[in-house]
Design a protein around this motif. Structure first.
Motif, short mmCIF file in Angstrom:
data_model
loop_
_atom_site.label_atom_id
_atom_site.label_comp_id
_atom_site.label_asym_id
_atom_site.label_seq_id
_atom_site.Cartn_x
_atom_site.Cartn_y
_atom_site.Cartn_z
N ASP A 155 4.11 -5.92 0.74
CA ASP A 155 3.61 -6.76 1.60
C ASP A 155 4.12 -8.58 0.92
OD1 ASP A 155 1.17 -5.84 1.59
OD2 ASP A 155 0.48 -5.85 0.31
N ASP A 176 1.66 -8.47 5.54
CA ASP A 176 1.54 -7.12 5.23
C ASP A 176 2.80 -6.89 5.87
OD1 ASP A 176 1.08 -4.58 5.32
OD2 ASP A 176 -0.73 -4.76 5.44
N ASP A 213 -4.59 -4.84 3.65
CA ASP A 213 -5.75 -4.14 4.85
C ASP A 213 -5.41 -3.19 3.29
OD1 ASP A 213 -3.28 -2.97 4.93
OD2 ASP A 213 -3.79 -1.55 6.23
N GLY A 214 -4.51 -2.72 2.46
CA GLY A 214 -4.20 -2.38 1.28
C GLY A 214 -5.88 -2.36 0.31
N ASP A 264 -2.12 2.16 0.21
CA ASP A 264 -0.88 1.05 0.41
C ASP A 264 -1.09 0.21 -0.43
OD1 ASP A 264 0.43 0.12 2.80
OD2 ASP A 264 -1.82 -1.01 3.38
N ASN A 265 -0.18 -0.59 -0.55
CA ASN A 265 0.22 -1.81 -1.40
C ASN A 265 -1.20 -3.14 -1.32
OD1 ASN A 265 3.09 -2.12 0.92
ND2 ASN A 265 2.86 -0.65 -1.04
N LYS A 323 1.61 1.59 9.31
CA LYS A 323 1.26 0.18 10.68
C LYS A 323 2.09 0.97 11.94
CE LYS A 323 -0.67 -3.49 8.38
NZ LYS A 323 -1.69 -2.65 8.28
MN MN Z 1 -1.01 -2.86 4.92
#
Ligand code: MN
Length: 388
Positions: free
Chosen positions: A20, A33, A186-187, A225-226, A292
């Motif tokens: 990110d 991201d 989205d993390g 996730d990040n 992703k």
């Molecule tokens: Mn992500």
């Protein structure tokens, strides 16, 4: 409008690296991201942020299209790097950008990072997710709360850097003192539901503390996730020309030019998000485990409804009855012109690494069909009940 900002990014609990990136350059804010193997995602999101930072002076609230131009410039920069360097091939990034203006905030958005408005205790998602499940929600095939935990939620339908063209969502909202804007990757949203996000934003008045706590919650939720969080508190400097960074950078003419762009928030998040249930899914397997995936970047050779071999953009899979592939170009070959061992593969869809790869597969198939010309004509005669 004057802003107080909290920003935090974190690698999370599972990933090796943080791909990110974000930009805080009041009045301009960006979350990106990245995706792609071997740190290519990091290159993609950083290239996006750096390109936008370099051209930040071109962003103007008087001309929201200028934001779209910034995002397109970032797209071109990433696409160029990915084209020049094979190790970066296929990289891409989301990009959600906010520009503060007097009494308004303008947004430009691609992908599944999100912008929210928190006002009077209520959290509204402003951006539309450019994901497969987002599309299913818009088509009424999936409830918004089912989408949050959907196994295919990381399949995105738009990203920067995967094509020389990108469609950018552009919209403007009216804001006033006390409003909070949340930008996040989205993390955060895949680990923390909307109710819990709203609780933190309601409890924690300091934007940096709020950003820290949201990241902490995502990590406690699994940190798969990040995680990147920007909390932007809109302050009291609403008067035009009040000397804020926003006012000094931009002229303060009336905003009629953009008033048509005001949108209503798309949906109100429920305080509790239900777990996705009862959806028939063809699982994409390793694809989604890797992170992703961009549909727009995938090609395959398959069969269309008329039984012709064609090149498709997307994936050959179907999820909940939704085709993931769009026919791009029809070939000169019909499925019935080909030997049966090829037909089965084609019905499944032959993955291709690129459009060029798909085209060369089609040429091979065209040659194969021509080799079989004689037998095919016999078959056809036999089907038609004629004798030679
Ligand atoms: Mn992500």
């Amino acid at each position: 409008m004057r802003a107080r900002v909290g920003a935090k990014t974190d690698v999370g609990q599972v990933r090796d690296a943080n791909e990110d990136s974000y930009l805080v350059e009041d009045p301009l804010f960006v979350v990106a991201d990245g995706m792609g193997g071997h740190l290519a995602g990091d290159v993609a999101s950083q290239t996006a942020v750096e390109t936008i930072e370099r051209r930040a002076g071109e962003a103007s609230g008087q001309d929201p299209q200028s934001l779209s131009a910034l995002v397109r410039a970032a797209n071109a920069a990433i696409f160029e790097r990915a084209t020049d360097d094979p190790t970066l091939h296929g990289m891409g990034t989301t990009c959600t950008l906010a520009l503060l203006d007097a009494q308004k905030v303008h947004f430009a958005h691609v992908g599944d990072s999100r912008a929210y408005l928190f006002r009077a205790g209520s959290l509204d998602q402003l951006t539309e997710d450019h994901t497969l499940v987002g599309r299913m929600v818009r088509e009424g095939r999936l409830q918004p709360e089912e989408a949050e935990n959907h196994p295919q939620r990381s399949i995105i339908t738009r990203a920067l850097g995967v094509d020389d063209h990108v469609d950018v969502d552009l919209f403007t909202i009216d804001v006033h003192e006390g409003d909070r804007i949340l930008l996040c990757s989205d993390g955060l949203t895949s680990m923390v539901d909307g109710g819990a996000i709203a609780d933190v934003l309601a409890d924690e008045s300091d934007p940096q503390e709020a950003a820290d706590r949201l990241v902490e919650l995502a990590n406690r939720g699994g940190g798969e996730d990040n995680i990147t969080v920007l909390v932007i508190d809109l302050g009291d400097d609403a008067a035009t020309g009040g000397g804020s960074a926003a006012a000094s950078r931009q002229s303060t003419q009336p905003d009629d030019a953009v008033s048509d762009d005001v949108i209503a928030p798309r949906w109100r998040l429920r305080s509790r998000l239900a777990v996705a249930v009862g959806i028939a899914i063809v699982v994409l397997g390793a694809l989604t485990a890797a992170g992703k995936v961009v549909l727009a970047n995938s090609w395959y050779v398959g069969v269309n409804d008329s039984g012709e071999v064609a090149i498709f953009k997307g994936r050959p899979e179907t999820i909940a009855g939704l085709d993931l592939g769009d026919e791009y170009r029809t070939s000169r070959v019909a499925l019935n012109d080909l030997p049966s061992f090829v037909r089965d593969d084609l019905r499944q869809g032959l993955p291709a690494e690129s459009l060029e790869d798909a085209q060369s597969k089609v040429s091979d198939l065209e040659n194969l069909a021509e080799d079989r010309d004689f037998r095919r004509s016999q078959d056809r005669d036999a089907r038609a009940g004629k004798s030679p």
